[in-house]
Design a protein around this motif. Structure first.
Motif, mmCIF file in Angstrom:
data_model
loop_
_atom_site.group_PDB
_atom_site.id
_atom_site.type_symbol
_atom_site.label_atom_id
_atom_site.label_comp_id
_atom_site.label_asym_id
_atom_site.label_seq_id
_atom_site.Cartn_x
_atom_site.Cartn_y
_atom_site.Cartn_z
ATOM 1 N N PRO A 42 0.798 -1.232 0.000
ATOM 2 C CA PRO A 42 0.000 0.000 0.000
ATOM 3 C C PRO A 42 0.831 1.284 0.000
ATOM 4 O O PRO A 42 0.487 2.246 -0.697
ATOM 5 C CB PRO A 42 -0.852 -0.133 1.260
ATOM 6 N N ALA A 43 1.923 1.325 0.746
ATOM 7 C CA ALA A 43 2.763 2.527 0.774
ATOM 8 C C ALA A 43 3.380 2.790 -0.601
ATOM 9 O O ALA A 43 3.463 3.943 -1.048
ATOM 10 C CB ALA A 43 3.845 2.394 1.844
ATOM 11 N N GLU A 44 3.804 1.743 -1.292
ATOM 12 C CA GLU A 44 4.377 1.911 -2.628
ATOM 13 C C GLU A 44 3.322 2.379 -3.638
ATOM 14 O O GLU A 44 3.637 3.145 -4.549
ATOM 15 C CB GLU A 44 5.020 0.602 -3.096
ATOM 16 N N VAL A 45 2.094 1.956 -3.448
ATOM 17 C CA VAL A 45 1.021 2.426 -4.320
ATOM 18 C C VAL A 45 0.851 3.935 -4.149
ATOM 19 O O VAL A 45 0.698 4.666 -5.129
ATOM 20 C CB VAL A 45 -0.304 1.684 -4.051
ATOM 21 N N VAL A 46 0.911 4.414 -2.910
ATOM 22 C CA VAL A 46 0.792 5.857 -2.672
ATOM 23 C C VAL A 46 1.932 6.588 -3.365
ATOM 24 O O VAL A 46 1.713 7.619 -4.022
ATOM 25 C CB VAL A 46 0.738 6.183 -1.157
ATOM 26 N N GLU A 47 3.145 6.074 -3.277
ATOM 27 C CA GLU A 47 4.282 6.702 -3.964
ATOM 28 C C GLU A 47 4.067 6.707 -5.485
ATOM 29 O O GLU A 47 4.396 7.684 -6.160
ATOM 30 C CB GLU A 47 5.596 5.980 -3.645
ATOM 31 N N HIS A 48 3.498 5.642 -6.016
ATOM 32 C CA HIS A 48 3.198 5.579 -7.452
ATOM 33 C C HIS A 48 2.182 6.656 -7.834
ATOM 34 O O HIS A 48 2.341 7.327 -8.860
ATOM 35 C CB HIS A 48 2.667 4.187 -7.802
ATOM 36 N N LEU A 49 1.172 6.842 -7.010
ATOM 37 C CA LEU A 49 0.177 7.883 -7.282
ATOM 38 C C LEU A 49 0.825 9.272 -7.266
ATOM 39 O O LEU A 49 0.496 10.129 -8.094
ATOM 40 C CB LEU A 49 -0.966 7.800 -6.280
ATOM 41 N N ILE A 50 1.745 9.489 -6.344
ATOM 42 C CA ILE A 50 2.471 10.763 -6.280
ATOM 43 C C ILE A 50 3.266 10.981 -7.568
ATOM 44 O O ILE A 50 3.246 12.073 -8.149
ATOM 45 C CB ILE A 50 3.403 10.804 -5.047
ATOM 46 N N GLU A 51 3.947 9.955 -8.027
ATOM 47 C CA GLU A 51 4.747 10.070 -9.253
ATOM 48 C C GLU A 51 3.857 10.448 -10.438
ATOM 49 O O GLU A 51 4.226 11.284 -11.259
ATOM 50 C CB GLU A 51 5.483 8.744 -9.531
ATOM 51 N N GLY A 52 2.679 9.851 -10.503
ATOM 52 C CA GLY A 52 1.748 10.195 -11.572
ATOM 53 C C GLY A 52 1.288 11.639 -11.497
ATOM 54 O O GLY A 52 1.138 12.310 -12.521
ATOM 55 N N GLU A 53 1.072 12.133 -10.292
ATOM 56 C CA GLU A 53 0.659 13.533 -10.113
ATOM 57 C C GLU A 53 1.737 14.478 -10.630
ATOM 58 O O GLU A 53 1.440 15.525 -11.196
ATOM 59 C CB GLU A 53 0.384 13.845 -8.639
ATOM 60 N N LYS A 54 2.986 14.098 -10.444
ATOM 61 C CA LYS A 54 4.099 14.972 -10.832
ATOM 62 C C LYS A 54 4.429 14.885 -12.318
ATOM 63 O O LYS A 54 4.728 15.906 -12.940
ATOM 64 C CB LYS A 54 5.356 14.591 -10.034
ATOM 65 N N THR A 55 4.409 13.682 -12.867
ATOM 66 C CA THR A 55 5.026 13.510 -14.184
ATOM 67 C C THR A 55 4.114 12.948 -15.269
ATOM 68 O O THR A 55 4.551 12.831 -16.413
ATOM 69 C CB THR A 55 6.259 12.583 -14.089
ATOM 70 N N ASN A 56 2.878 12.618 -14.950
ATOM 71 C CA ASN A 56 2.052 11.955 -15.951
ATOM 72 C C ASN A 56 0.823 12.753 -16.364
ATOM 73 O O ASN A 56 0.748 13.250 -17.479
ATOM 74 C CB ASN A 56 1.622 10.573 -15.440
ATOM 75 N N TRP A 57 -0.134 12.885 -15.506
ATOM 76 C CA TRP A 57 -1.470 13.351 -15.891
ATOM 77 C C TRP A 57 -1.499 14.789 -16.398
ATOM 78 O O TRP A 57 -1.914 15.038 -17.534
ATOM 79 C CB TRP A 57 -2.440 13.148 -14.728
ATOM 80 N N ILE A 58 -1.077 15.728 -15.581
ATOM 81 C CA ILE A 58 -1.142 17.133 -15.993
ATOM 82 C C ILE A 58 -0.150 17.430 -17.123
ATOM 83 O O ILE A 58 -0.511 18.120 -18.081
ATOM 84 C CB ILE A 58 -0.965 18.094 -14.797
ATOM 85 N N LYS A 83 12.333 3.838 -6.714
ATOM 86 C CA LYS A 83 13.702 4.327 -6.563
ATOM 87 C C LYS A 83 13.812 5.423 -5.512
ATOM 88 O O LYS A 83 14.905 5.876 -5.203
ATOM 89 C CB LYS A 83 14.222 4.833 -7.916
ATOM 90 N N ARG A 84 12.673 5.857 -4.987
ATOM 91 C CA ARG A 84 12.684 6.947 -4.006
ATOM 92 C C ARG A 84 13.093 6.434 -2.634
ATOM 93 O O ARG A 84 12.903 5.265 -2.311
ATOM 94 C CB ARG A 84 11.292 7.578 -3.905
ATOM 95 N N GLU A 85 13.636 7.341 -1.840
ATOM 96 C CA GLU A 85 13.990 6.983 -0.468
ATOM 97 C C GLU A 85 12.735 6.712 0.345
ATOM 98 O O GLU A 85 11.703 7.335 0.126
ATOM 99 C CB GLU A 85 14.770 8.130 0.201
ATOM 100 N N LYS A 86 12.844 5.808 1.294
ATOM 101 C CA LYS A 86 11.721 5.509 2.179
ATOM 102 C C LYS A 86 11.395 6.740 3.012
ATOM 103 O O LYS A 86 12.286 7.493 3.408
ATOM 104 C CB LYS A 86 12.067 4.354 3.121
ATOM 105 N N ARG A 87 10.109 6.957 3.257
ATOM 106 C CA ARG A 87 9.670 8.047 4.110
ATOM 107 C C ARG A 87 8.371 7.641 4.782
ATOM 108 O O ARG A 87 7.810 6.593 4.469
ATOM 109 C CB ARG A 87 9.527 9.335 3.316
ATOM 110 N N THR A 88 7.894 8.473 5.661
ATOM 111 C CA THR A 88 6.701 8.094 6.408
ATOM 112 C C THR A 88 5.469 8.167 5.525
ATOM 113 O O THR A 88 5.391 8.972 4.585
ATOM 114 C CB THR A 88 6.476 9.006 7.629
ATOM 115 N N LEU A 89 4.511 7.346 5.857
ATOM 116 C CA LEU A 89 3.249 7.362 5.132
ATOM 117 C C LEU A 89 2.582 8.721 5.265
ATOM 118 O O LEU A 89 2.006 9.229 4.301
ATOM 119 C CB LEU A 89 2.319 6.264 5.667
ATOM 120 N N GLU A 90 2.672 9.324 6.429
ATOM 121 C CA GLU A 90 2.066 10.639 6.638
ATOM 122 C C GLU A 90 2.651 11.671 5.680
ATOM 123 O O GLU A 90 1.922 12.495 5.136
ATOM 124 C CB GLU A 90 2.215 11.082 8.098
#
Length: 173
Positions: A42-58, A83-90
Motif C-alpha cells: 500500500p505505501a508503494e502504491v501511494v508513492e506511485h500515485l504521487i509520481e503520476g501527479e508529478k510527471t504523468n497526468w497534468i 527508486k525513491r527513499e523511504k519516508r513516512t506514510l504521513e
C-alpha cells in the motif's frame, strides 16, 4: 458514453481523503503487505500515485492542449517510485493531497469546454487519444489502485478466514 468532467473530478478529489482514512495509523503489517514477489504494498502504491501527479497526468493534459498530436507524450516510468527513499506514510499522504489539490485546480483552469475534452494528443503506445480519455483513465487509475490496496490488505488474511473464503470474492481475485 458516460464521461462527465465534474463527476470525474468528484472521484479525483476524494482519493487523497480515502487513502488517508484507510491507511493513516495502520501498523507496518498492513502497510507492507504484498500479494507476492515484485508486487506493490500500500505505501508503494501511494508513492506511485504521487509520481503520476508529478510527471504523468497534468503534463500530458498540457501537451494535448499545447501541441495536439504533433509530438507523442514522453514515456511514463511506472516504477520510478520504487527508486525513491523511504519516508513516512504521513509525509507521502500529505504530498499526495497537496499535489492532487493543485492538479484539480489545473484541470479546472485548463479544461474550459467540451471542445477541449475532445482535443487529441499522441500516446507513444496507443496513438491518438482524447483529453477526456486521459481524464477518464486518471480517475479509473485511482479506483484501480484503491481496489489494489484493499485486495492486498484482504489477502494478508487469506489463510486466516478458514472456510469463509468461499464467500469472499476479494480473496479469489
Amino acid at each position: 458514453m458516460n464521461f462527465n468532467l465534474n463527476e470525474t473530478i468528484e472521484i479525483l478529489e476524494r482519493t487523497p481523503r480515502v487513502l488517508e482514512a484507510l491507511l493513516t495509523g495502520l501498523s507496518d503489517g498492513w502497510l507492507e503487505a504484498r500479494e507476492g514477489e515484485e508486487t506493490w504494498n500500500p505505501a508503494e502504491v501511494v508513492e506511485h500515485l504521487i509520481e503520476g501527479e508529478k510527471t504523468n497526468w497534468i503534463p500530458r493534459l498540457e501537451m494535448i492542449l499545447r501541441e495536439g498530436e504533433n509530438r507523442p507524450f514522453p514515456d511514463f516510468d511506472r516504477f520510478a517510485h520504487l527508486k525513491r527513499e523511504k519516508r513516512t506514510l504521513e509525509d507521502m499522504l500529505a504530498e499526495f493531497r497537496q499535489l492532487r489539490q493543485e492538479n484539480i485546480q489545473n484541470i479546472r483552469n485548463l479544461v474550459r469546454s467540451q471542445a477541449d475534452e475532445e482535443r487529441t494528443g499522441t500516446h507513444p503506445a496507443f496513438g491518438t487519444v482524447r483529453l477526456r480519455e486521459l481524464l477518464a483513465t486518471w480517475m479509473v487509475h485511482d479506483l484501480t489502485h484503491l481496489s489494489q490496496i484493499l485486495r492486498v490488505m484482504a489477502k494478508r488474511y487469506r489463510e486466516d478466514v478458514g472456510p469463509w473464503i468461499e464467500y469472499l470474492s476479494i480473496l479469489k481475485a
